[in-house]
Design a protein around this motif. Structure first.
Motif, PDB file in Angstrom:
ATOM      1  N   HIS A  67       0.544  -1.396  -0.131  1.00 29.11           N
ATOM      2  CA  HIS A  67       0.076  -0.220   0.059  1.00 29.11           C
ATOM      3  C   HIS A  67       0.736   1.236   0.027  1.00 29.11           C
ATOM      4  N   LEU A  68       2.061   1.139   0.134  1.00 30.05           N
ATOM      5  CA  LEU A  68       2.608   2.137   0.791  1.00 30.05           C
ATOM      6  C   LEU A  68       3.889   2.418  -0.428  1.00 30.05           C
ATOM      7  N   SER A  69       4.457   1.243  -0.971  1.00 31.87           N
ATOM      8  CA  SER A  69       5.902   1.400  -1.823  1.00 31.87           C
ATOM      9  C   SER A  69       5.699   0.940  -2.999  1.00 31.87           C
ATOM     10  N   ASN A  70       6.841   1.507  -3.831  1.00 32.94           N
ATOM     11  CA  ASN A  70       6.370   0.986  -5.373  1.00 32.94           C
ATOM     12  C   ASN A  70       7.891   0.020  -5.384  1.00 32.94           C
ATOM     13  N   GLN A  71       7.699  -1.078  -5.890  1.00 32.03           N
ATOM     14  CA  GLN A  71       9.054  -2.126  -5.897  1.00 32.03           C
ATOM     15  C   GLN A  71       9.167  -2.018  -7.463  1.00 32.03           C
ATOM     16  N   HIS A  72       8.827  -1.171  -8.268  1.00 36.41           N
ATOM     17  CA  HIS A  72       9.529  -1.647  -9.239  1.00 36.41           C
ATOM     18  C   HIS A  72      10.855  -1.296  -9.873  1.00 36.41           C
ATOM     19  N   ALA A  73      11.787  -2.286 -10.136  1.00 39.28           N
ATOM     20  CA  ALA A  73      13.852  -1.547 -10.094  1.00 39.28           C
ATOM     21  C   ALA A  73      13.518  -0.996 -11.063  1.00 39.28           C
ATOM     22  N   THR A  74      14.727  -0.037 -10.572  1.00 35.31           N
ATOM     23  CA  THR A  74      14.848   1.565 -11.060  1.00 35.31           C
ATOM     24  C   THR A  74      16.755   0.246 -11.782  1.00 35.31           C
ATOM     25  N   LEU A  75      17.067   1.802 -11.941  1.00 38.13           N
ATOM     26  CA  LEU A  75      19.131   1.987 -12.678  1.00 38.13           C
ATOM     27  C   LEU A  75      19.361   1.780 -10.666  1.00 38.13           C
ATOM     28  N   VAL A  76      19.553   2.541 -10.011  1.00 35.98           N
ATOM     29  CA  VAL A  76      19.885   2.643  -8.696  1.00 35.98           C
ATOM     30  C   VAL A  76      19.653   1.468  -8.009  1.00 35.98           C
ATOM     31  N   SER A  77      18.100   0.508  -7.967  1.00 34.85           N
ATOM     32  CA  SER A  77      17.892  -0.650  -6.900  1.00 34.85           C
ATOM     33  C   SER A  77      18.741  -1.649  -7.724  1.00 34.85           C
TER      34      SER A  77
END
Length: 317
Positions: A67-77
């Motif tokens: 509910h409080l986070s977007n867990q999509h992978a990014t360049l930084v992650s």
């Protein structure tokens, strides 16, 4: 006229007495309600800590993540996970070993992957990426471990901190606030939180409860009472209350809300039984002595054993 003045004086006195009685009753009710709310808030904080930590706070952490986070992978992650992606070090516990999830390591991952951005933009991206991992069940590491060390899963959980645990620390702070001027209640609340936190591998709330122990010690020193033996009973009360709550949560199936409400009920019931037991401890001891006597009469092999210590001899000083 004299009788009329006497009647008026009498009426004024009666009115004044009724007014004082009403004020005293209102204050008594107000103090009782405030004390009840304070006690309920205190045990609610302890029950929240115990219910939260059941199954490594996975239920509440998963709800927060969804509910409080977007867990999509990014360049930084991906930069933060670079060592894990290269070596698969640590598996599901790689945040404790790869070095990319500490405060310094995560900031280094942001600055190296996005060197053209300004410092404020990098700070915002770092906060977002750190939050994405902090809100999960495994959270973020407190100390980076050497992968060659054999560390049990319990200690791995102790080395992690997440949003659910931080929220538990804040609720523990509410419990401390409610008992701020009562050293006995502070000790009972602190020991209860320490017990559930250590049993269920939560490092945040027990650290916060150390404030309660320090405050209790300060109040005792301020009152010029150097004898700390009076705090043994509150400590035992907190330990037994927390133990009963943890046992309830372990035995009864259900989710976070059921465990929380059950923990509050059993904590309040424990407090009532404990206080009544202290008031009637002589009668309870006499009843236990009678039961042991009946048991000895029924089992001949136990007749030679003493029931309870006797006080027939001179007291030892």
């Amino acid at each position: 006229m004299d009788s009329l003045d006497a009647w008026r004086q009498r009426a004024t006195q009666v009115t004044s007495r009724w007014r004082d009685a009403g004020r005293m009753a209102s204050e008594r009710v107000s103090n009782s309600v405030a004390g009840g709310l304070s006690a309920t808030a205190s045990v609610a904080g302890e029950a929240y800590t115990a219910a939260l930590d059941w199954k490594n706070n996975s239920e509440f952490s998963n709800w927060l993540t969804n509910h409080l986070s977007n867990q999509h992978a990014t360049l930084v992650s991906k930069a933060m996970d670079a060592e894990y992606l290269r070596t698969h070090i640590g598996g599901g516990w790689h945040r404790l070993y790869d070095g990319g999830h500490s405060l310094a390591g995560s900031w280094k991952a942001v600055s190296s992957s996005l060197p053209d951005l300004g410092a404020l933009d990098q700070l915002g991206i770092w906060a977002n990426e750190y939050w994405k991992d902090l809100i999960t069940t495994r959270g973020m590491p407190i100390l980076i471990l050497d992968h060659a060390d054999q560390v049990g899963e319990y200690f791995k959980h102790l080395d992690c901190v997440n949003v659910a645990q931080l929220t538990g620390g804040e609720i523990c702070g509410v419990s401390i606030y409610c008992n701020w001027n009562d050293p006995a209640r502070l000790v009972a609340s602190a020991t209860a939180t320490e017990c559930s936190g250590m049993v269920l591998a939560n490092v945040v709330a027990p650290l916060v409860s150390l404030i309660a122990l320090g405050r209790a010690y300060f109040l005792i020193k301020k009152s010029e009472q150097d004898d700390l033996q009076g705090l043994i009973a509150p400590a035992l009360k907190g330990l037994s209350r927390s133990g009963a709550t943890v046992l309830l949560i372990t035995v009864i199936p259900g989710g976070f809300l059921l465990h929380l409400s059950g923990g509050i009920v059993i904590s309040l019931a424990h407090g009532y039984v404990w206080d009544k037991g202290n008031e009637n401890k002589d009668a309870i001891l006499a009843m236990m002595k009678g039961c042991l006597g009946n048991l000895q009469n029924g089992l001949p092999g136990l007749r030679g054993l003493p029931l309870l210590p006797q006080n027939s001899g001179p007291a030892l000083v």
